[in-house]
Design a protein around this motif. Structure first.
Motif, PDB file in Angstrom:
ATOM      1  N   PRO A  50      40.716  40.931  34.379  1.00 38.18           N
ATOM      2  CA  PRO A  50      40.421  42.357  34.551  1.00 38.18           C
ATOM      3  C   PRO A  50      38.919  42.612  34.598  1.00 38.18           C
ATOM      4  O   PRO A  50      38.146  42.014  33.846  1.00 38.18           O
ATOM      5  N   THR A  51      38.500  43.497  35.494  1.00 36.18           N
ATOM      6  CA  THR A  51      37.089  43.865  35.600  1.00 36.18           C
ATOM      7  C   THR A  51      36.939  45.355  35.377  1.00 36.18           C
ATOM      8  O   THR A  51      37.889  46.126  35.537  1.00 36.18           O
ATOM      9  N   GLY A  52      35.727  45.771  35.004  1.00 38.53           N
ATOM     10  CA  GLY A  52      35.502  47.182  34.730  1.00 38.53           C
ATOM     11  C   GLY A  52      34.042  47.511  34.603  1.00 38.53           C
ATOM     12  O   GLY A  52      33.171  46.787  35.111  1.00 38.53           O
ATOM     13  N   PRO A  53      33.713  48.622  33.876  1.00 36.62           N
ATOM     14  CA  PRO A  53      32.326  49.092  33.791  1.00 36.62           C
ATOM     15  C   PRO A  53      31.369  48.097  33.152  1.00 36.62           C
ATOM     16  O   PRO A  53      30.174  48.141  33.435  1.00 36.62           O
ATOM     17  N   ALA A  54      31.892  47.224  32.294  1.00 35.92           N
ATOM     18  CA  ALA A  54      31.037  46.221  31.666  1.00 35.92           C
ATOM     19  C   ALA A  54      31.245  44.883  32.364  1.00 35.92           C
ATOM     20  O   ALA A  54      32.383  44.494  32.642  1.00 35.92           O
ATOM     21  N   PRO A  55      30.172  44.155  32.695  1.00 38.63           N
ATOM     22  CA  PRO A  55      30.331  42.839  33.315  1.00 38.63           C
ATOM     23  C   PRO A  55      31.152  41.910  32.422  1.00 38.63           C
ATOM     24  O   PRO A  55      31.028  41.938  31.199  1.00 38.63           O
ATOM     25  N   VAL A  56      32.038  41.118  33.048  1.00 38.45           N
ATOM     26  CA  VAL A  56      32.882  40.178  32.307  1.00 38.45           C
ATOM     27  C   VAL A  56      32.686  38.777  32.871  1.00 38.45           C
ATOM     28  O   VAL A  56      32.363  38.602  34.049  1.00 38.45           O
ATOM     29  N   GLN A  57      32.890  37.787  32.022  1.00 43.53           N
ATOM     30  CA  GLN A  57      32.806  36.397  32.444  1.00 43.53           C
ATOM     31  C   GLN A  57      34.151  36.008  33.030  1.00 43.53           C
ATOM     32  O   GLN A  57      35.137  35.850  32.320  1.00 43.53           O
ATOM     33  N   ALA A  58      34.214  35.871  34.357  1.00 39.57           N
ATOM     34  CA  ALA A  58      35.470  35.552  35.019  1.00 39.57           C
ATOM     35  C   ALA A  58      35.733  34.059  35.080  1.00 39.57           C
ATOM     36  O   ALA A  58      36.873  33.629  35.188  1.00 39.57           O
ATOM     37  N   ALA A  59      34.685  33.249  35.061  1.00 42.35           N
ATOM     38  CA  ALA A  59      34.789  31.788  35.088  1.00 42.35           C
ATOM     39  C   ALA A  59      33.415  31.231  34.718  1.00 42.35           C
ATOM     40  O   ALA A  59      32.454  31.996  34.538  1.00 42.35           O
ATOM     41  N   ALA A  60      33.319  29.934  34.609  1.00 39.65           N
ATOM     42  CA  ALA A  60      32.021  29.331  34.325  1.00 39.65           C
ATOM     43  C   ALA A  60      31.035  29.694  35.435  1.00 39.65           C
ATOM     44  O   ALA A  60      31.342  29.538  36.622  1.00 39.65           O
ATOM     45  N   ASN A  61      29.882  30.205  35.070  1.00 39.55           N
ATOM     46  CA  ASN A  61      28.816  30.612  36.001  1.00 39.55           C
ATOM     47  C   ASN A  61      29.176  31.828  36.845  1.00 39.55           C
ATOM     48  O   ASN A  61      28.435  32.159  37.774  1.00 39.55           O
ATOM     49  N   LEU A  62      30.297  32.490  36.554  1.00 37.66           N
ATOM     50  CA  LEU A  62      30.727  33.621  37.375  1.00 37.66           C
ATOM     51  C   LEU A  62      30.921  34.871  36.518  1.00 37.66           C
ATOM     52  O   LEU A  62      31.726  34.891  35.584  1.00 37.66           O
ATOM     53  N   THR A  63      30.174  35.932  36.867  1.00 36.56           N
ATOM     54  CA  THR A  63      30.299  37.239  36.224  1.00 36.56           C
ATOM     55  C   THR A  63      30.855  38.220  37.252  1.00 36.56           C
ATOM     56  O   THR A  63      30.442  38.216  38.414  1.00 36.56           O
ATOM     57  N   ALA A  64      31.802  39.047  36.819  1.00 38.68           N
ATOM     58  CA  ALA A  64      32.401  40.061  37.689  1.00 38.68           C
ATOM     59  C   ALA A  64      32.108  41.439  37.107  1.00 38.68           C
ATOM     60  O   ALA A  64      32.178  41.646  35.894  1.00 38.68           O
ATOM     61  N   TRP A  65      31.791  42.382  37.998  1.00 41.26           N
ATOM     62  CA  TRP A  65      31.393  43.717  37.536  1.00 41.26           C
ATOM     63  C   TRP A  65      31.911  44.767  38.521  1.00 41.26           C
ATOM     64  O   TRP A  65      31.715  44.647  39.732  1.00 41.26           O
ATOM     65  N   GLU A 109      30.106  54.730  46.226  1.00 41.18           N
ATOM     66  CA  GLU A 109      29.129  54.035  47.043  1.00 41.18           C
ATOM     67  C   GLU A 109      27.730  54.105  46.424  1.00 41.18           C
ATOM     68  O   GLU A 109      26.989  53.116  46.392  1.00 41.18           O
ATOM     69  N   LEU A 110      27.373  55.293  45.921  1.00 39.74           N
ATOM     70  CA  LEU A 110      26.054  55.437  45.296  1.00 39.74           C
ATOM     71  C   LEU A 110      25.957  54.588  44.029  1.00 39.74           C
ATOM     72  O   LEU A 110      24.912  53.992  43.743  1.00 39.74           O
ATOM     73  N   THR A 111      27.055  54.524  43.285  1.00 37.40           N
ATOM     74  CA  THR A 111      27.074  53.691  42.086  1.00 37.40           C
ATOM     75  C   THR A 111      26.918  52.219  42.450  1.00 37.40           C
ATOM     76  O   THR A 111      26.217  51.463  41.760  1.00 37.40           O
ATOM     77  N   LEU A 112      27.554  51.812  43.543  1.00 37.66           N
ATOM     78  CA  LEU A 112      27.431  50.422  43.980  1.00 37.66           C
ATOM     79  C   LEU A 112      25.993  50.108  44.395  1.00 37.66           C
ATOM     80  O   LEU A 112      25.471  49.025  44.086  1.00 37.66           O
ATOM     81  N   LEU A 113      25.340  51.042  45.081  1.00 40.04           N
ATOM     82  CA  LEU A 113      23.942  50.833  45.464  1.00 40.04           C
ATOM     83  C   LEU A 113      23.052  50.669  44.237  1.00 40.04           C
ATOM     84  O   LEU A 113      22.172  49.809  44.195  1.00 40.04           O
ATOM     85  N   ARG A 114      23.289  51.492  43.234  1.00 36.67           N
ATOM     86  CA  ARG A 114      22.486  51.393  42.019  1.00 36.67           C
ATOM     87  C   ARG A 114      22.735  50.063  41.314  1.00 36.67           C
ATOM     88  O   ARG A 114      21.804  49.425  40.811  1.00 36.67           O
ATOM     89  N   ALA A 115      24.007  49.642  41.274  1.00 39.52           N
ATOM     90  CA  ALA A 115      24.321  48.354  40.647  1.00 39.52           C
ATOM     91  C   ALA A 115      23.691  47.207  41.427  1.00 39.52           C
ATOM     92  O   ALA A 115      23.212  46.228  40.836  1.00 39.52           O
ATOM     93  N   LEU A 116      23.680  47.326  42.751  1.00 39.20           N
ATOM     94  CA  LEU A 116      23.046  46.311  43.594  1.00 39.20           C
ATOM     95  C   LEU A 116      21.561  46.209  43.276  1.00 39.20           C
ATOM     96  O   LEU A 116      21.013  45.102  43.133  1.00 39.20           O
ATOM     97  N   ARG A 117      20.917  47.355  43.135  1.00 37.77           N
ATOM     98  CA  ARG A 117      19.491  47.362  42.788  1.00 37.77           C
ATOM     99  C   ARG A 117      19.262  46.751  41.414  1.00 37.77           C
ATOM    100  O   ARG A 117      18.376  45.909  41.225  1.00 37.77           O
TER     101      ARG A 117
END
Length: 389
Positions: A50-65, A109-117
């Motif tokens: 599961p992913t959400g507002p807080a970044p999570v460790q999905a696998a070794a070396n992999l973070t999902a947000w 979309e704006l939230t994604l742009l901010r997260a990208l930055r």
């Protein structure tokens, strides 16, 4: 840091390809972050985490947000109400409570742009994989930073001395304090934030990756996406042909769909680096399914798109601006010169681009579309170009 922006038609499997790409890179030891803007947790379903507002460790070396658009919109609105409190009180406007705030269309979309930055500035990861919205929304999203910065510069120019001088006069005439100072400060902050996002998109280590099924509808979507990206100065490094049926299935009742896919794939291979991802017969779920997909790796040398100006003054007395527009149709092209800017309309897409410095002293002398490239002729203006009288 390298960035891969992944998009495609709705339902093409772009989230699956984004997850597989990120998981494959992480498996090679690359510190990877995968971002998604979907309201529903499609990314988490594919990854099996599961992913959400807080970044999570999905696998070794992999973070999902998957950033929360509601929380971001609520915080921005609260900050705006605080800054504009004096004006709102004078107008008798009642404030919105955080509990009654819901995000407006486009907030994701704006939230994604901010997260990208934020991800780019943090420099915690080596690779950023972004699961963009479907292609039409993705193209609008990629254009947003440049367009908003242009609007801000036109509506609130940085040269604000005149506005400062007029504030007391305007305040007395209107009977309310004028919020010019904080308005300009807010615009300046937005400009900095948008510039950071624009820099990530324009960085040579950022590539766009298209995902589509090899079908007539997929072919149309790829052609449209290719033109829209080209007008932004972008070119896909890879075209991922998803859910490709095995050739052996051509001996069964699937002979028609297989033949159709092979025809589209052959056409794509003339223009793109095509990578085929096999049809599993089901929607991939979890690391085991994703590991079975052949996710394209990160190109060492990402493709570059140039809009060069060539000098033909000696031969024809003109400079030629070359703008690659693959898939453009002559009857759907339109050009308008506005001061030091050129408005380019190509089909359903439009972009306003500043002219290179040499062309600002010229007049448009004509244009032609040849082999997927728009060539605009500029003749030196005798009043502005030395030695042409």
């Amino acid at each position: 840091m390298r960035t891969i922006l992944i998009t495609g038609p709705g339902g093409s499997g772009r989230t699956t390809v984004a997850a597989a790409t990120a998981l494959a890179a992480a498996g090679e030891g690359t510190r990877t972050l995968v971002l998604s803007a979907d309201r529903t947790d499609t990314l988490g379903a594919v990854l099996g985490t599961p992913t959400g507002p807080a970044p999570v460790q999905a696998a070794a070396n992999l973070t999902a947000w998957r950033p929360d658009a509601t929380a971001g919109f609520r915080d921005d609105l609260a900050a705006f109400q605080d800054r504009a409190s004096s004006v709102l009180d004078l107008l008798g406007a009642s404030r919105l409570d955080p509990e009654e705030v819901t995000p407006l269309p486009g907030a994701e979309e704006l939230t994604l742009l901010r997260a990208l930055r934020d991800a780019a500035l943090a420099e915690v990861h080596d690779l950023l994989v972004v699961d963009l919205p479907p292609t039409p929304q993705a193209l609008a999203l990629l254009a947003l930073p440049e367009e908003l910065r242009r609007y801000l510069r036109r509506l609130l120019p940085p040269e604000r001395q005149a506005a400062r001088a007029l504030r007391p006069v305007l305040g007395r005439l209107a009977g309310v304090p004028m919020p010019a100072e904080w308005l300009y400060e807010t615009a300046a902050r937005w400009d900095v934030e948008l510039a950071a996002v624009e820099a990530v998109v324009a960085d040579r280590n950022t590539v766009v990756r298209l995902v589509a099924e090899p079908s007539p509808a997929g072919a149309d979507a790829v052609a449209t996406a290719g033109l829209g990206l080209a007008l932004r100065g972008l070119r896909p490094d890879v075209l991922v042909a998803n859910r490709v049926l095995p050739e052996a299935a051509g001996d069964s009742w699937l002979a028609g769909p297989v033949a159709q896919q092979r025809k589209v794939l052959a056409e794509w291979q003339e223009s793109y680096d095509v990578r085929e991802v096999a049809h599993l017969g089901r929607d991939p779920r979890g690391a085991d399914d994703l590991a079975g997909l052949v996710a394209p790796g990160v190109n060492v040398e990402p493709p570059t798109v140039e809009w060069p100006v060539t000098d033909h003054l000696a031969e024809d007395g003109v400079l030629i601006w070359h703008i690659p527009l693959p898939g453009a149709i002559r009857d759907e092209l339109d050009l308008i010169r506005r001061g030091d800017e050129l408005v380019v309309n190509a089909g359903r897409f439009r972009r306003i681009v500043p002219l290179p410095s040499a062309l600002r002293r010229c007049t448009v002398d004509g244009a032609a579309l040849r082999e997927g490239e728009l060539r605009i002729r500029f003749a030196p203006d005798p009043d502005l170009w030395p030695g042409t009288r």
